[in-house]
Design an enzyme around this catalytic site. Structure first.
Site: not given
Ligand code: NAD
Ligand code: UD1
Length: 317
Positions: A12, A145, A211
């Protein structure tokens, strides 16, 4: 033109970053496609895609020997907190060990690197209730994590200080936008919601489980603002050896989020209220003063971000 390595670059946030950089720069993406997709990446002769794992140390060694990078964004991770609770050893390999291997190799092989930026998470703050979270707030990681993210982040900053290899870290809050994969029940709530709204709009039976009472709050940050933050942190002098919250500094309830999407799409989605998720935190909000000191401004509030995102979804569906 600079040379970038983006691990997890088919995912993403990584694909949004890669597509942005490909306009002017050369980008190498390594991704095992466990969550990401090659279709997230734009076609470009400046892109090199390597299908492989960051836990394959021979492969990583080869890549860091074959190329010299100006910037490395280490985004590859198993981003699902729930998965880390189910499979702590497997996720530790990706979320922690791969980071230590990468920075050690970078120290030895990438003498000209301008910056490595590591993606950490607001999850490191855990359930300590004081808001908004500052970078120096109490850290209370509650899951494999979060423990891995915090340990990896600390290693990255220690490498900057001990070995003079320029490195920084960012703690993302709740990021949303195009290319976020809604395939798991633990995917980001906005990707799940948008998916259900789209299903409902096209006449399929769809509803959404909240939730809890929907009054929980999150600091939802649009991916374009996240790219801006990543580029600022990657290029500023003062960010060396520092960690930054990446959010908007504003919080939104889940109920407001759903109403906003309803308004933009002019569709009502049936909502079912369920028991809160075990371990769910009620409220989350970033203090982004430190990021602002690098001239960051969050350009998208929730309505503006959702509007552009939903426009993109319409164009591509
Ligand atoms: P994502 O899952 O879309 O991206 C992670 C990518 O890493 C994926 O394309 C996956 O295929 C790849 N991947 C997983 N394991 C791998 C491996 N062993 N080798 C090579 N590639 C691998 O998630 P994202 O939301 O784009 O997250 C990117 C980073 O940001 C991650 O480190 C995630 O922990 C961190 N993060 C994201 C959020 C969020 O809200 N999206 C919040 C906090 C932290
Ligand atoms: C998210 C991130 C996590 C990150 C954290 C940091 C994702 C998937 N997770 O967790 O990696 O470390 O922020 O702030 O991006 N909910 C519902 N219905 C659903 C799904 C979710 O009600 O079907 C609620 C959850 O219970 C929660 C809220 O929506 O209260 C947000 O959930 P989610 O998007 O999973 O994110 P976080 O738990 O905040």
């Amino acid at each position: 033109m600079s040379n970038y390595l983006i691990t997890g670059g088919a995912g993403f946030i990584g694909s949004n970053l890669a597509n942005h950089l490909l306009t002017n720069h050369k980008v190498v993406v390594i991704d095992d496609l466990s969550m990401g997709s090659i279709t997230n990446l734009n076609n470009s002769d400046k892109l090199t895609f390597i299908h492989g794992s960051v836990t394959d140390y021979d492969l990583m060694d080869k890549v860091l020997t074959d190329y010299q990078f100006d910037y490395i964004y280490h985004l590859a991770a198993i981003a699902s907190v729930a998965d880390s609770v189910d499979r702590p050893l497997a996720t530790h390999n990706v979320n922690f060990s791969s980071v230590l291997n990468l920075i050690e190799s970078v120290k030895i092989k990438q003498k000209g690197i301008k910056r490595l930026v590591f993606a950490s998470s607001a999850a490191v703050y855990g359930d300590e209730p004081t808001l908004p979270k500052k970078e120096e707030s109490v850290i209370r990681p509650l899951t494999p994590y979060a423990v891995d993210k915090f340990a990896a982040e600390k290693y990255v900053l220690a490498y900057n200080n001990l070995y003079n290899v320029p490195m920084s870290a960012v703690r993302f809050f709740n990021v949303y936008g195009p290319n976020q994969n809604p395939s798991s029940p633990y995917s980001g709530v906005i990707s799940l919601l948008v998916n259900q709204f789209e299903q409902h709009k096209s006449g399929n039976k769809a509803d959404f489980n909240i939730f809890g009472d929907g009054e929980q709050t999150r600091d939802f940050v649009y991916v374009k603002d996240v790219l801006n933050a990543l580029l600022l942190v990657g290029t500023s002098e003062q960010s060396k050896g520092e960690v930054y919250n990446v959010g908007t500094g504003r919080s939104t309830t889940l109920n407001t989020l759903i109403n906003t999407i309803s308004e933009i799409l002019d569709v009502e989605l049936p909502i079912i209220y369920k028991e809160p998720r075990i371990g769910d935190i009620t409220d989350s909000l970033a203090n982004i003063d430190k990021l602002k000191s690098l001239n960051f401004e969050a350009e998208f509030d929730i309505k503006a971000g959702l509007t552009v995102y939903l426009e993109r979804v319409k164009e591509t569906s």
